[in-house]
Scaffold this active site. Structure first.
Site, mmCIF file in Angstrom:
data_model
loop_
_atom_site.group_PDB
_atom_site.id
_atom_site.type_symbol
_atom_site.label_atom_id
_atom_site.label_comp_id
_atom_site.label_asym_id
_atom_site.label_seq_id
_atom_site.Cartn_x
_atom_site.Cartn_y
_atom_site.Cartn_z
ATOM 1 N N SER B 11 27.218 32.576 12.935
ATOM 2 C CA SER B 11 27.027 31.287 13.600
ATOM 3 C C SER B 11 27.832 30.219 12.867
ATOM 4 C CB SER B 11 25.533 30.926 13.609
ATOM 5 O OG SER B 11 25.026 30.925 12.286
ATOM 6 N N PRO B 13 31.526 28.910 12.013
ATOM 7 C CA PRO B 13 32.953 29.007 12.351
ATOM 8 C C PRO B 13 33.868 29.069 11.126
ATOM 9 C CG PRO B 13 32.070 26.836 12.950
ATOM 10 C CD PRO B 13 30.901 27.685 12.546
ATOM 11 N N HIS B 14 33.435 28.452 10.004
ATOM 12 C CA HIS B 14 34.232 28.530 8.771
ATOM 13 C C HIS B 14 34.348 29.982 8.299
ATOM 14 C CE1 HIS B 14 34.184 24.187 8.086
ATOM 15 N NE2 HIS B 14 32.896 24.207 8.377
ATOM 16 N N ASP B 69 26.642 38.239 4.255
ATOM 17 C CA ASP B 69 25.770 37.241 3.649
ATOM 18 C C ASP B 69 26.345 36.909 2.288
ATOM 19 O OD1 ASP B 69 23.250 35.709 4.030
ATOM 20 O OD2 ASP B 69 22.766 36.621 2.108
ATOM 21 N N SER B 70 26.308 35.634 1.941
ATOM 22 C CA SER B 70 26.893 35.272 0.658
ATOM 23 C C SER B 70 26.103 34.169 0.001
ATOM 24 C CB SER B 70 28.355 34.865 0.841
ATOM 25 O OG SER B 70 28.485 33.980 1.915
ATOM 26 N N ASP B 148 31.919 24.814 -2.026
ATOM 27 C CA ASP B 148 33.324 24.876 -2.456
ATOM 28 C C ASP B 148 33.770 23.693 -3.321
ATOM 29 O OD1 ASP B 148 33.681 27.316 -1.239
ATOM 30 O OD2 ASP B 148 34.891 26.578 0.435
ATOM 31 N N HIS B 173 35.251 35.559 -2.990
ATOM 32 C CA HIS B 173 34.254 36.618 -2.835
ATOM 33 C C HIS B 173 34.345 37.242 -1.443
ATOM 34 C CE1 HIS B 173 32.893 32.767 -1.455
ATOM 35 N NE2 HIS B 173 31.757 33.216 -0.971
#
Lengths: 188, 188
Positions: B11, B13-14, B69-70, B148, B173
Site C-alpha cells: 500500500s 508507493p515509495h 516488511d521492513s 531516511d 536493506h
C-alpha cells in the site's frame, strides 16, 4: 449463588489475577488458559482483540472463552504507545516514555482495555473499558505491572502502582471492560 | 533478454518504486498490486513477512507474488522501533526518535528488510537484507521516506534522504533483500 466458570486466554499472570479479582465479585470463576493469542498490528485495541478472538475460537474449544488486549494511549504522543505498549515497555521502558514526555505540559493519557468473549454459540462480544489519567514525572510504586508506575488515574494523586489492586479492581480499564463482560456471562 | 513479470503487494508507493528500481536491473517488471497485507505483532520483520505471505497466498491468485516488511532497529533502544517503524513514524515522528537518542553516544542502527516471494507452486521464500549505519543528530535531505532523513549508512556521511535512489538501489536493506529474490525469479 451458583458459580460460573470461564476460560481466560493469556500469557500474562498479572492480567489473569486482575481479571479474576474483577469477575470473582460476580461469582464467576476464572480458569487461566495458558497460550499465546495472535496479535495483529492495528491502531486500536478493539481491532486487535476482535481478530485475536476470531482466531482463538478456531484453535480452542473451551467456552466461554475470554481474552483481552490493552494499551496506554498518551494524547501528546498521538496515542503512542497504544496497542504496542507491551513492546514499548520491553524496549524503551518507563524511562523511554518519560524521556519522550520531557518538557511536555499536556500529560493526559488513558488506559484502554478491549475484552473479548467467545460465547457458547461461538458468537463474539467485545466490550471496551477506559480510565483517564495523567503521566507522572517519575515512576512511583511497585504494585501492578507495565506502565502502572507512571500512570495517575483522574481523581487520584497516586499512581496505579501505588494504589494497587483494591483500587484497580474498581476503576481500571480492565475492571471496567470485564464488569461489562460479567453482565453477558450472568445473562447467558 | 525476456522480461519476467512479478506482482508486488503493497500500500506504499515509495516501496513499489524502490523494488521496481532494483528488479528492473534484472529485467524483471514489477506490477504493483494494491492491497493491505496482514501484519502481526512480532519482534522480527522475518516473522511479520512470513505470516503476511502465508495469508496473502490464500487471498490473491497472482504469481509470482512479492511482499516485504521492513524496519529500523536502533541498538541503544533494544531494537526499537523495529517492526513497528511505520506506527512510530506516524506517531512520534523523526523528532520523537531523535529525542529518545538525546545524550546517547552509541548511534548504531540497521535497516532490515524481509522480502517474501510466493512462487508459482505456492512455496514461500524469504530473503533478508540489512544495511548498517548510524542515527544522525538532526534530519537531513528530502528524498526517500520514513526514517531516511536520520539514517546515515556505514561508509557515507550523508543520510539516505540526501543520497537518494541511485545509492539506495545499490546498498539499501530493500535493495539487498530483493537482489537475492531476483536470483530465485531468474532461476524459475
Amino acid at each position: 449463588m451458583v458459580s460460573k466458570k470461564v476460560y481466560f486466554l493469556t500469557s500474562n499472570p498479572h492480567k489473569a489475577k486482575e481479571v479474576s479479582d474483577v469477575l470473582s465479585q460476580f461469582s464467576i470463576e476464572v480458569v487461566p488458559l495458558k497460550g499465546e493469542k495472535l496479535e495483529i498490528q492495528a491502531d486500536s485495541v478493539e481491532e486487535v482483540a476482535r481478530f485475536a478472538a476470531e482466531e482463538a475460537k478456531k484453535r480452542f474449544k473451551e467456552r466461554p472463552l475470554l481474552l483481552e488486549d490493552s494499551g496506554l494511549f498518551v494524547d501528546a504522543l498521538k496515542g503512542f504507545p497504544g496497542p504496542y505498549s507491551n513492546y514499548v515497555y520491553r524496549t524503551l521502558g518507563l524511562e523511554g516514555l518519560l524521556k519522550l514526555m520531557e518538557g511536555v505540559e499536556d500529560r493526559r493519557a488513558r488506559f484502554v482495555c478491549a475484552a473479548a468473549l467467545v460465547k457458547e454459540d461461538d458468537k463474539i462480544v467485545i466490550e471496551v473499558g477506559e480510565v483517564e489519567g495523567e503521566i507522572a514525572y517519575e515512576p512511583r510504586g511497585d504494585k501492578g505491572f507495565g506502565f502502572d508506575p507512571i500512570f495517575v488515574p483522574l481523581g487520584y494523586e497516586k499512581t496505579f502502582a501505588e494504589l494497587g489492586e483494591e483500587v484497580k479492581k474498581r476503576i481500571s480499564h480492565r475492571a471496567r471492560a470485564f464488569m461489562k463482560i460479567a453482565k453477558h456471562l450472568s445473562g447467558e
